[in-house]
Design an enzyme around this catalytic site. Structure first.
Site, PDB file in Angstrom:
ATOM      1  N   HIS A 131       0.870  -1.187   0.000  1.00  0.00           N
ATOM      2  CA  HIS A 131       0.000   0.000   0.000  1.00  0.00           C
ATOM      3  C   HIS A 131       0.904   1.234   0.000  1.00  0.00           C
ATOM      4  O   HIS A 131       2.020   1.194   0.522  1.00  0.00           O
ATOM      5  CB  HIS A 131      -0.829  -0.050   1.291  1.00  0.00           C
ATOM      6  CG  HIS A 131      -1.909   0.965   1.414  1.00  0.00           C
ATOM      7  ND1 HIS A 131      -1.672   2.256   1.794  1.00  0.00           N
ATOM      8  CD2 HIS A 131      -3.252   0.868   1.235  1.00  0.00           C
ATOM      9  CE1 HIS A 131      -2.820   2.926   1.843  1.00  0.00           C
ATOM     10  NE2 HIS A 131      -3.793   2.108   1.505  1.00  0.00           N
ATOM     11  N   ASP A 208       2.990  -4.467   8.273  1.00  0.00           N
ATOM     12  CA  ASP A 208       1.773  -3.689   8.049  1.00  0.00           C
ATOM     13  C   ASP A 208       0.596  -4.648   8.230  1.00  0.00           C
ATOM     14  O   ASP A 208       0.292  -5.458   7.350  1.00  0.00           O
ATOM     15  CB  ASP A 208       1.806  -3.098   6.630  1.00  0.00           C
ATOM     16  CG  ASP A 208       0.506  -2.372   6.288  1.00  0.00           C
ATOM     17  OD1 ASP A 208      -0.436  -2.421   7.092  1.00  0.00           O
ATOM     18  OD2 ASP A 208       0.451  -1.779   5.197  1.00  0.00           O
ATOM     19  N   GLN A 211      -4.561  -5.093   7.118  1.00  0.00           N
ATOM     20  CA  GLN A 211      -5.560  -6.036   6.595  1.00  0.00           C
ATOM     21  C   GLN A 211      -5.499  -7.391   7.291  1.00  0.00           C
ATOM     22  O   GLN A 211      -6.301  -8.272   6.974  1.00  0.00           O
ATOM     23  CB  GLN A 211      -5.357  -6.248   5.075  1.00  0.00           C
ATOM     24  CG  GLN A 211      -5.502  -4.998   4.233  1.00  0.00           C
ATOM     25  CD  GLN A 211      -6.943  -4.458   4.209  1.00  0.00           C
ATOM     26  OE1 GLN A 211      -7.895  -5.144   4.587  1.00  0.00           O
ATOM     27  NE2 GLN A 211      -7.094  -3.218   3.781  1.00  0.00           N
ATOM     28  N   LYS A 234     -10.710  -0.516  10.319  1.00  0.00           N
ATOM     29  CA  LYS A 234     -10.838  -1.717   9.490  1.00  0.00           C
ATOM     30  C   LYS A 234     -11.207  -2.931  10.336  1.00  0.00           C
ATOM     31  O   LYS A 234     -11.211  -4.059   9.868  1.00  0.00           O
ATOM     32  CB  LYS A 234      -9.530  -1.982   8.748  1.00  0.00           C
ATOM     33  CG  LYS A 234      -9.206  -0.906   7.702  1.00  0.00           C
ATOM     34  CD  LYS A 234      -7.935  -1.243   6.970  1.00  0.00           C
ATOM     35  CE  LYS A 234      -7.348  -0.055   6.237  1.00  0.00           C
ATOM     36  NZ  LYS A 234      -8.056   0.279   5.006  1.00  0.00           N
ATOM     37  N   CYS A 373      -4.808   2.522  -3.575  1.00  0.00           N
ATOM     38  CA  CYS A 373      -3.551   3.006  -2.985  1.00  0.00           C
ATOM     39  C   CYS A 373      -2.412   2.011  -3.198  1.00  0.00           C
ATOM     40  O   CYS A 373      -1.578   1.807  -2.308  1.00  0.00           O
ATOM     41  CB  CYS A 373      -3.694   3.309  -1.498  1.00  0.00           C
ATOM     42  SG  CYS A 373      -4.826   4.647  -1.165  1.00  0.00           S
TER      43      CYS A 373
HETATM   44  N1  PMP Z   1      -1.812  -0.664   4.684  1.00  0.00           N
HETATM   45  C1  PMP Z   1      -2.760  -1.391   4.097  1.00  0.00           C
HETATM   46  C2  PMP Z   1      -2.448  -2.758   3.608  1.00  0.00           C
HETATM   47  C3  PMP Z   1      -4.046  -0.859   3.954  1.00  0.00           C
HETATM   48  O1  PMP Z   1      -5.007  -1.586   3.357  1.00  0.00           O
HETATM   49  C4  PMP Z   1      -4.308   0.436   4.432  1.00  0.00           C
HETATM   50  C5  PMP Z   1      -5.685   1.063   4.276  1.00  0.00           C
HETATM   51  N2  PMP Z   1      -6.262   0.890   3.031  1.00  0.00           N
HETATM   52  C6  PMP Z   1      -3.274   1.144   5.043  1.00  0.00           C
HETATM   53  C7  PMP Z   1      -2.044   0.563   5.161  1.00  0.00           C
HETATM   54  C8  PMP Z   1      -3.478   2.532   5.576  1.00  0.00           C
HETATM   55  O2  PMP Z   1      -4.410   2.541   6.597  1.00  0.00           O
HETATM   56  P1  PMP Z   1      -4.985   3.936   7.147  1.00  0.00           P
HETATM   57  O3  PMP Z   1      -5.523   4.661   5.946  1.00  0.00           O
HETATM   58  O4  PMP Z   1      -6.054   3.526   8.087  1.00  0.00           O
HETATM   59  O5  PMP Z   1      -3.865   4.660   7.792  1.00  0.00           O
END
Ligand code: PMP
Length: 421
Positions: A131, A208, A211, A234, A373
């Site tokens: 991401h 990270d 998910q 999430k 993203c």
């Molecule tokens: N890493 C991953 C794998 C994600 O899916 C996301 C959110 N889509 C993020 C980081 C970032 O999370 P946040 O926008 O809640 O900071």
């Protein structure tokens, strides 16, 4: 009821009524089918109520006041941190820093640990499935420090090419930062193995978990991971709160990133001494009520059980694959269901993902369309955008079945447009 549903230990119908939003109609007569869980999940009433109760009965700023409300808010905030600690099996609750989300956790590590420790020529190992939250902060750090970024490549079917670690991991590698479960491919990465290999090379490892923490059991001590980040929104919690877990000796050695109130022991006009963990990394007023809501979300998830949730999502994604694979012109990005969590991203003929999402929305089906993203990942597979359906504990097999008529409709609408437009 299908055979798959009978073997599932989790009956989503038993939980759906806990989520007020799931009973709404998108338009009159069109019930909501919410498949945008990888972006953000919905909230059970008890999570919402925990925050309402805090605002109505206990609310004050934390860690500052002597008065009754301040003490009650302090207690609720501390309890929430303890729930986070237990949920990821962290040794001590001070190692669980409340952030504003996974993104802010990664940025803290990049700014604090990264700026203090990296020098020109040092390497940070990422993957091609990250991401942007786990790419851009390291790119910025590389610019500031002269460190070099490397990436574990992907196979055609969306797995990490682990044999590349033999050459990618060297004594120059100072950090391996990677995603436990891809938010696009759904791939469940072999986290334990990568952490072990990273440590063998002498690197630290940041995971990270945006998910993964919401969807499967996480044990930071068993994983021996150095840093873990995730987001409350999430995992049935509110937006605006997340967690950075770190090993105590690392967090203690790291300089604070944001400066301000709450993070200090002493301040003079020209200097300061940072406070202890976790305050050192929580400058300013923290996300008090969101953290309390996250604690309530953790209680709710614990009652259902993370293994049951993971199992249920596996059933849903297996069914989704079976349905989507029958649709002519549909290409699924990522591995077969046995390697993945409840996320399916796909492209359909020449139809833009936004158009697919729009037609599905007419049937009440909420999916996400775009690059999610993860632009470099989409470039890797030569697609500009994908449509993504992502599941959670409250989704049913019957809802997943609705993808077939929904996507048929998308094909009909756009083929007609192409032929006559
Ligand atoms: N890493 C991953 C794998 C994600 O899916 C996301 C959110 N889509 C993020 C980081 C970032 O999370 P946040 O926008 O809640 O900071």
């Amino acid at each position: 009821m299908s055979a798959l549903m009978q073997v599932s230990p989790l009956d989503p119908l038993a939980y759906r009524s806990d989520f007020p939003i799931l009973s709404r109609e998108v338009r009159p007569g069109v019930p909501l089918i919410y498949f945008d869980n990888a972006a953000s999940t919905q909230h059970p009433r008890e999570v919402i109520q925990s925050m309402v109760r805090c605002y109505e009965e206990h609310y004050a700023n934390v860690h500052r006041g002597i008065h009754q409300l301040a003490q009650e808010s302090d207690e609720l905030f501390d309890q929430a941190r303890e729930k986070v600690r237990a949920f990821i099996n962290a040794p001590q609750r001070e190692q669980c820093i409340f952030t504003y989300g996974a993104t802010s956790g990664i940025n803290i590590v990049a700014r604090s640990w990264g700026d203090a420790n990296l020098k020109p020529g040092d390497e940070i190992l990422l993957t091609e499935m990250e991401h942007h939250a786990n790419l851009v902060p390291w790119q910025q750090l590389a610019e500031r420090s002269g460190a070099v970024l490397r990436h574990i490549p992907l196979t055609e079917d969306g797995l990490l090419q682990l044999d590349a670690l033999d050459t990618l991991l060297t004594e120059r590698t100072k950090l391996v930062a990677f995603v436990a479960i891809s938010n696009v491919l759904g791939t469940i990465n072999p986290v334990g193995e990568i952490i072990r290999r990273g440590h063998q090379a002498g690197a630290l490892v940041l995971l990270d978990g945006a998910q993964s923490v919401p969807h499967q059991k996480t044990d930071v001590q068993a994983l021996d991971v150095d840093f873990l980040v995730f987001s409350g929104h999430k995992m049935l919690g509110p937006s605006g709160v997340g967690v950075l877990y770190g090993k105590r000796e690392l967090l203690e050695a790291m300089p604070p990133f944001l400066g301000g109130g709450g993070m200090i022991r002493r301040v003079r006009l020209d200097s300061f001494e940072p406070g202890d963990l976790p305050a050192k990394f929580e400058a300013g007023t923290p996300p008090i009520v969101s953290a309390i809501g996250l604690g309530a979300a953790i209680d709710y998830l614990n009652r259902i059980g993370m293994d049951a949730i993971a199992h249920h999502e596996r059933l849903l994604v297996t069914r989704a694959h079976a349905i989507l694979e029958k649709i002519e012109g549909l290409r699924i990005l990522g591995p077969t269901p046995e390697y993945k969590a409840g996320i399916v991203s796909f492209s359909l003929d020449q139809i833009h993902a936004h158009d697919v999402a729009e037609v599905l929305d007419r049937s009440g089906i909420a999916i996400r369309a775009g690059h999610h993203c993860a632009m470099p990942l989409h470039n890797r597979y030569n697609v500009g955008a994908t449509a993504r359906a992502s599941f959670y504990l409250y989704n049913t097999l019957a809802e997943v079945e609705q993808l077939a008529p929904g996507l048929d409709a998308a094909k009909r609408v756009f083929h007609r447009k192409r032929n006559f437009g």
